[in-house]
Write an enzyme that holds these catalytic residues in place. Sequence first.
Site, short mmCIF file in Angstrom:
data_model
loop_
_atom_site.label_atom_id
_atom_site.label_comp_id
_atom_site.label_asym_id
_atom_site.label_seq_id
_atom_site.Cartn_x
_atom_site.Cartn_y
_atom_site.Cartn_z
N VAL A 24 3.92 18.55 8.41
CA VAL A 24 4.51 18.36 7.08
C VAL A 24 5.60 19.41 6.82
CG1 VAL A 24 2.59 17.14 5.98
CG2 VAL A 24 2.56 19.65 6.07
N ASP A 25 6.18 19.94 7.91
CA ASP A 25 7.19 20.99 7.77
C ASP A 25 8.38 20.53 6.92
OD1 ASP A 25 7.51 19.26 9.98
OD2 ASP A 25 9.02 20.57 10.87
N LEU A 26 8.80 19.28 7.08
CA LEU A 26 9.96 18.82 6.30
C LEU A 26 9.63 18.73 4.81
CD1 LEU A 26 11.53 15.96 8.49
CD2 LEU A 26 11.81 18.42 8.67
N LYS A 33 0.83 -1.21 0.00
CA LYS A 33 0.00 0.00 0.00
C LYS A 33 0.87 1.26 0.00
CE LYS A 33 -1.52 1.68 4.08
NZ LYS A 33 -1.40 3.08 4.52
N ASN A 34 1.85 1.30 0.90
CA ASN A 34 2.59 2.55 1.08
C ASN A 34 3.55 2.85 -0.07
OD1 ASN A 34 1.17 3.16 3.31
ND2 ASN A 34 2.77 2.57 4.79
N ARG A 91 -8.59 -0.23 4.58
CA ARG A 91 -7.67 0.75 3.99
C ARG A 91 -6.35 0.10 3.58
NH1 ARG A 91 -7.17 6.45 6.87
NH2 ARG A 91 -5.77 6.59 5.10
N CYS A 108 -3.40 13.29 13.09
CA CYS A 108 -4.15 12.04 12.96
C CYS A 108 -4.02 11.28 14.27
CB CYS A 108 -3.73 11.25 11.73
SG CYS A 108 -2.47 10.04 11.94
N ASP A 139 5.01 0.31 12.01
CA ASP A 139 3.75 -0.26 11.50
C ASP A 139 3.55 -1.72 11.90
OD1 ASP A 139 3.19 2.16 10.34
OD2 ASP A 139 3.68 1.55 8.29
N ARG A 151 1.89 14.62 13.32
CA ARG A 151 2.31 14.42 11.93
C ARG A 151 2.34 15.71 11.10
NH1 ARG A 151 -0.28 8.98 9.64
NH2 ARG A 151 1.62 9.00 8.40
#
Length: 429
Positions: A127-129, A22-23, A402, A120, A310, A125
């Site tokens: 997203v600055d990077l 998936k990822n 998912r 989440c 995970d 989490r």
Amino acid sequence: MDRIAITGGARLQGEIPISGAKNSAIKLMAASLLTDEPLRLTNMPRLADTRFLGKLLQRLGTEVVESELESGSETLLTTREIVSGFAPYDLVRQMRASFNVLGPLLARSGQAKVSLPGGCTIGARPVDLHLKALEALGARIDLHEGYVYAQAPRGLKGGEIDFPFVSVGATEHALLAAVLADGDTVMTNAAQEPEIVDLAECLNKMGAKITGAGTSTIRIQGATSLSGATHAVLPDRIETGTYALAAAMAGGEVRLTRTRSDFIAALIDKLVEAGVEVTAHNDGLTVKRNGGRLRAVELETDPYPGFATDLQAQFMALMTLAEGESIIRETIFENRFMHAPELRRLGADITVHGGEARVRGVEALEGAQVMATDLRASVSLVIAGLAARGETVVNRVYHLDRGFERLEEKLSACGAQIRRIQGDGEAED
Ligand code: EPZ
């Protein structure tokens, strides 16, 4: 909403074919925005997340054609032109990896407006990077009312990106943008996950010039355009590890095929330490456990090649029945023990302090109604249910859908007593 009911106690015997990851699939799908030619992805997992990203890509201008062939599932993605550079909140909120369309949109059409994903259940989490990486490539980034407005009217320029810590998503995002930048880019402290290597291999087939993927330094020579390609999605290492843990929990002997044991080397070390027999072969591995209690082992999650975050929830489920006390440290996400209180409902003895969980093994678990707030936590409850006395009912199955393709079918083919109960459409919470 659907639920999954498991009657514990059946040993597992048989073979489980592992699906495409998936990822990886969702980042590969985003790569189709970088070219006007068709990108054919084979070994595609059919999951809620891949369907969802397909819908977003269609809004952006991609034609998405799915086919089920004897050789497996394929998706053909063709983005002749970008018709919209806008990814709205509702779509990005539902699946945060949708945010990764920002880089390719910007690289191909010079502008994009993409919603910030927000937090989440497993952590804040940010997203600055991701945004710093795009700025290092010359993008102008403005944030207004929850949206990222990104611009690079004269195109992106190669640059130096030094990540302060390892981020899978930011590394992938930077790759998805730098391949169409003018000049060379060097990324240091890059993530080394197999999914990064898969993405780089696919991009290279499309004409990109990426070296060093799978190490901490990645070099990219920018190209003016990319072409179409055919690429097989790599096997899902988290699905592989999850079924390895299911076999260890239920006992029996399960052969996992169409996958790679080297992707889960850190998990295999821990399984062996706990007393599980693992044999690697060229298309996967066999996991065997016959009677006897497992030993408690300690572990810490880390970026690849360390123990995957995970797989932490699933390993915790296994440790609930081991002899002794297991200490599990979560170092990637700040709130990833949401499964612990649910495992306690099944009779597990777990205490959590900050990023550390102590699991004192008990003799037996007892089935109960449980629910979880994310994908991997949900499947850890399925694993626990395989060994619990009586019936365990896992609610909120949409999390499982998912990321796990045909979960009940794969487990019941090995003798698990597991079935889906169709929901009545009413919300559970
Ligand atoms: C990917 O998430 C996976 N998701 C996750 O799998 C996985 O748990 C994670 O990598 C770690 O392996 C997908 O590939 C879609 P990160 P990602 O950026 O890329 C912080 C699943 O169940 N960070 O490596 O979002 C972040 O908060 C999912 O399939 C920043 O601070 O993970 C985290 O603490 C769950 N700023 C750490 O870095 C940033 O800009 C590592 O996150 C980016 C990340």
